[in-house]
Design a protein around this motif. Structure first.
Motif, PDB file in Angstrom:
ATOM      1  N   ALA A   1       0.825  -1.201   0.000  1.00 31.12           N
ATOM      2  CA  ALA A   1       0.000   0.000   0.000  1.00 31.12           C
ATOM      3  C   ALA A   1       0.865   1.259   0.000  1.00 31.12           C
ATOM      4  N   GLU A   2       1.984   1.233   0.743  1.00 28.83           N
ATOM      5  CA  GLU A   2       2.861   2.398   0.799  1.00 28.83           C
ATOM      6  C   GLU A   2       3.554   2.611  -0.544  1.00 28.83           C
ATOM      7  N   LEU A   3       3.933   1.488  -1.207  1.00 28.00           N
ATOM      8  CA  LEU A   3       4.546   1.614  -2.532  1.00 28.00           C
ATOM      9  C   LEU A   3       3.553   2.185  -3.536  1.00 28.00           C
ATOM     10  N   GLU A   4       2.318   1.759  -3.418  1.00 31.59           N
ATOM     11  CA  GLU A   4       1.285   2.274  -4.308  1.00 31.59           C
ATOM     12  C   GLU A   4       1.063   3.754  -4.086  1.00 31.59           C
ATOM     13  N   ARG A   5       1.108   4.174  -2.818  1.00 30.12           N
ATOM     14  CA  ARG A   5       0.914   5.600  -2.503  1.00 30.12           C
ATOM     15  C   ARG A   5       2.054   6.443  -3.089  1.00 30.12           C
ATOM     16  N   LEU A   6       3.284   5.931  -2.965  1.00 24.94           N
ATOM     17  CA  LEU A   6       4.416   6.662  -3.530  1.00 24.94           C
ATOM     18  C   LEU A   6       4.331   6.736  -5.055  1.00 24.94           C
ATOM     19  N   ALA A   7       3.888   5.622  -5.660  1.00 25.40           N
ATOM     20  CA  ALA A   7       3.759   5.619  -7.120  1.00 25.40           C
ATOM     21  C   ALA A   7       2.715   6.628  -7.563  1.00 25.40           C
ATOM     22  N   ARG A   8       1.622   6.731  -6.813  1.00 24.72           N
ATOM     23  CA  ARG A   8       0.564   7.684  -7.168  1.00 24.72           C
ATOM     24  C   ARG A   8       1.077   9.116  -7.047  1.00 24.72           C
ATOM     25  N   LEU A   9       1.834   9.384  -5.976  1.00 21.13           N
ATOM     26  CA  LEU A   9       2.384  10.727  -5.823  1.00 21.13           C
ATOM     27  C   LEU A   9       3.373  11.045  -6.941  1.00 21.13           C
ATOM     28  N   HIS A  10       4.100  10.018  -7.369  1.00 22.64           N
ATOM     29  CA  HIS A  10       5.058  10.216  -8.463  1.00 22.64           C
ATOM     30  C   HIS A  10       4.338  10.509  -9.768  1.00 22.64           C
ATOM     31  N   ARG A  11       3.240   9.769 -10.028  1.00 24.75           N
ATOM     32  CA  ARG A  11       2.471  10.003 -11.266  1.00 24.75           C
ATOM     33  C   ARG A  11       1.837  11.382 -11.261  1.00 24.75           C
ATOM     34  N   ASP A  12       1.393  11.821 -10.066  1.00 23.49           N
ATOM     35  CA  ASP A  12       0.734  13.119  -9.984  1.00 23.49           C
ATOM     36  C   ASP A  12       1.718  14.279 -10.004  1.00 23.49           C
ATOM     37  N   GLY A  13       3.017  13.968  -9.971  1.00 23.01           N
ATOM     38  CA  GLY A  13       4.019  15.035 -10.024  1.00 23.01           C
ATOM     39  C   GLY A  13       4.410  15.584  -8.674  1.00 23.01           C
ATOM     40  N   ALA A  14       3.894  14.988  -7.581  1.00 19.78           N
ATOM     41  CA  ALA A  14       4.249  15.481  -6.253  1.00 19.78           C
ATOM     42  C   ALA A  14       5.664  15.086  -5.867  1.00 19.78           C
ATOM     43  N   LEU A  15       6.164  13.999  -6.464  1.00 19.31           N
ATOM     44  CA  LEU A  15       7.518  13.534  -6.206  1.00 19.31           C
ATOM     45  C   LEU A  15       8.306  13.510  -7.508  1.00 19.31           C
ATOM     46  N   THR A  16       9.555  13.982  -7.437  1.00 21.64           N
ATOM     47  CA  THR A  16      10.427  13.883  -8.605  1.00 21.64           C
ATOM     48  C   THR A  16      10.937  12.454  -8.714  1.00 21.64           C
ATOM     49  N   ASP A  17      11.611  12.180  -9.821  1.00 23.42           N
ATOM     50  CA  ASP A  17      12.167  10.834 -10.000  1.00 23.42           C
ATOM     51  C   ASP A  17      13.162  10.492  -8.886  1.00 23.42           C
ATOM     52  N   ALA A  18      13.997  11.473  -8.528  1.00 22.94           N
ATOM     53  CA  ALA A  18      15.007  11.227  -7.489  1.00 22.94           C
ATOM     54  C   ALA A  18      14.347  11.006  -6.133  1.00 22.94           C
ATOM     55  N   GLU A  19      13.336  11.825  -5.823  1.00 23.83           N
ATOM     56  CA  GLU A  19      12.656  11.680  -4.532  1.00 23.83           C
ATOM     57  C   GLU A  19      11.906  10.353  -4.464  1.00 23.83           C
ATOM     58  N   PHE A  20      11.294   9.955  -5.582  1.00 21.04           N
ATOM     59  CA  PHE A  20      10.557   8.677  -5.612  1.00 21.04           C
ATOM     60  C   PHE A  20      11.526   7.506  -5.406  1.00 21.04           C
ATOM     61  N   SER A  21      12.668   7.552  -6.097  1.00 20.78           N
ATOM     62  CA  SER A  21      13.644   6.471  -5.957  1.00 20.78           C
ATOM     63  C   SER A  21      14.184   6.382  -4.537  1.00 20.78           C
ATOM     64  N   ALA A  22      14.463   7.534  -3.926  1.00 22.98           N
ATOM     65  CA  ALA A  22      14.990   7.543  -2.571  1.00 22.98           C
ATOM     66  C   ALA A  22      13.976   7.008  -1.578  1.00 22.98           C
ATOM     67  N   ALA A  23      12.708   7.438  -1.712  1.00 23.24           N
ATOM     68  CA  ALA A  23      11.674   6.975  -0.793  1.00 23.24           C
ATOM     69  C   ALA A  23      11.436   5.482  -0.945  1.00 23.24           C
ATOM     70  N   LYS A  24      11.438   4.995  -2.193  1.00 21.82           N
ATOM     71  CA  LYS A  24      11.237   3.569  -2.417  1.00 21.82           C
ATOM     72  C   LYS A  24      12.410   2.743  -1.856  1.00 21.82           C
ATOM     73  N   GLY A  25      13.614   3.322  -1.996  1.00 25.51           N
ATOM     74  CA  GLY A  25      14.783   2.611  -1.450  1.00 25.51           C
ATOM     75  C   GLY A  25      14.713   2.494   0.044  1.00 25.51           C
ATOM     76  N   ARG A  26      14.233   3.551   0.751  1.00 17.23           N
ATOM     77  CA  ARG A  26      14.125   3.493   2.217  1.00 17.23           C
ATOM     78  C   ARG A  26      13.105   2.452   2.643  1.00 17.23           C
ATOM     79  N   LEU A  27      12.006   2.358   1.883  1.00 17.50           N
ATOM     80  CA  LEU A  27      10.983   1.359   2.227  1.00 17.50           C
ATOM     81  C   LEU A  27      11.492  -0.078   2.067  1.00 17.50           C
ATOM     82  N   LEU A  28      12.260  -0.309   1.018  1.00 16.09           N
ATOM     83  CA  LEU A  28      12.708  -1.666   0.716  1.00 16.09           C
ATOM     84  C   LEU A  28      13.976  -2.047   1.434  1.00 16.09           C
ATOM     85  N   SER A  29      14.627  -1.082   2.132  1.00 17.96           N
ATOM     86  CA  SER A  29      15.884  -1.411   2.814  1.00 17.96           C
ATOM     87  C   SER A  29      15.618  -2.122   4.145  1.00 17.96           C
TER      88      SER A  29
END
Length: 270
Positions: free
Chosen positions: A242-270
């Motif tokens: 659910a958290e990954l889906e939320r980040l993906a939605r924010l990324h699609r909507d432009g709220a997160l840049t590519d770098a911010e999306f990658s960093a947030a996803k990396g923290r979740l999966l670490s």
């Protein structure tokens, strides 16, 4: 340390004590004169009041002066307080005897002489003990400066010794440190400014002797306790999806840049 030289009565010190004794002599004369005049008149007069006031003023000046001379020169140079006060008080009583020739005053001087002798004996014992403590502290500080090894430590206890240097209290710090992979603890005392007192948990540098780690000193580089960074919430199973889906939605909507999306996803999966 040459203690005999520091304690010797030099001419300046002798002159100061002699002046204090003479002042108490005059003070005693004035006080007894004033009291005698008042008793004869049956009431207080200007003459008696001026003599009494002048005697009290001179006595305060003389005793303050004598006290300053007594404590000059540190532990080694300090004179027996009781003896100095007895000498000044004896001259004051002699001044009273000079005024009315009362043999009672001479009897008081003789009766209090043993107190002066006792003061000299007790002062000698205190002085010997205090000089020994100061010598040990000096030897310890010299050894720590020459052969001491620094190591990180932490304060685990703070106690007040009850001694003060002006407004600064002396504190006994209990510290924990490591020597050759072994945990040790020890204590050290020092005066600390009242506005900057050490606290339990402060990190310090401990300097100890390798041959005897119980001999130590605490360096003046205290640091507050290190706080661990706040732990990130751990996501499991459906929560992670659910958290990954939320980040993906924010990324699609432009709220997160590519770098911010990658960093947030990396923290979740670490």
């Amino acid at each position: 340390m040459d203690t005999s030289a520091a304690r010797r009565l030099d001419p300046g010190r002798l002159a100061a004590l002699a002046c204090a004794a003479l002042l108490t002599l005059v003070a005693g004369r004035l006080l007894v004169d004033g009291i005698t005049l008042q008793n004869r008149a049956g009431e207080e007069s200007a003459a008696s009041a001026s003599r009494i006031f002048g005697g009290l003023l001179l006595a305060i000046i003389a005793l303050s002066w004598a006290g300053g001379v007594t404590y000059r020169g540190g532990t080694a140079g300090r004179l027996p307080f009781g003896l100095v006060m007895w000498v000044c008080g004896g001259f004051g009583l002699l001044g009273g005897y000079w005024a009315n020739r009362s043999e009672v005053l001479l009897s008081v001087i003789a009766a209090t002489f043993p107190v002066a002798v006792l003061s000299v004996v007790l002062h000698g014992r205190w002085r010997t003990r205090q000089l020994d403590l100061e010598r040990r502290a000096e030897e310890r500080a010299t050894a720590l400066a020459a052969r001491g090894r620094p190591t990180p430590g932490v304060i685990i206890g703070v106690e007040q010794t009850g001694r003060m240097f002006g407004d600064d209290p002396e504190l006994r710090l209990n510290v924990r440190f490591t020597v050759d992979s072994r945990e040790r603890s020890g204590t050290a005392s020092r005066f600390y400014p009242g506005h900057d007192l050490p606290r339990t948990g402060d990190q310090v540098t401990v300097r100890y002797l390798p041959e005897d780690p119980s001999i130590l000193d605490i360096q003046e580089d205290r640091r507050p306790p290190t706080l661990a960074p706040p732990a990130q919430p751990a996501y499991r199973g459906p929560e992670l999806a659910a958290e990954l889906e939320r980040l993906a939605r924010l990324h699609r909507d432009g709220a997160l840049t590519d770098a911010e999306f990658s960093a947030a996803k990396g923290r979740l999966l670490s």
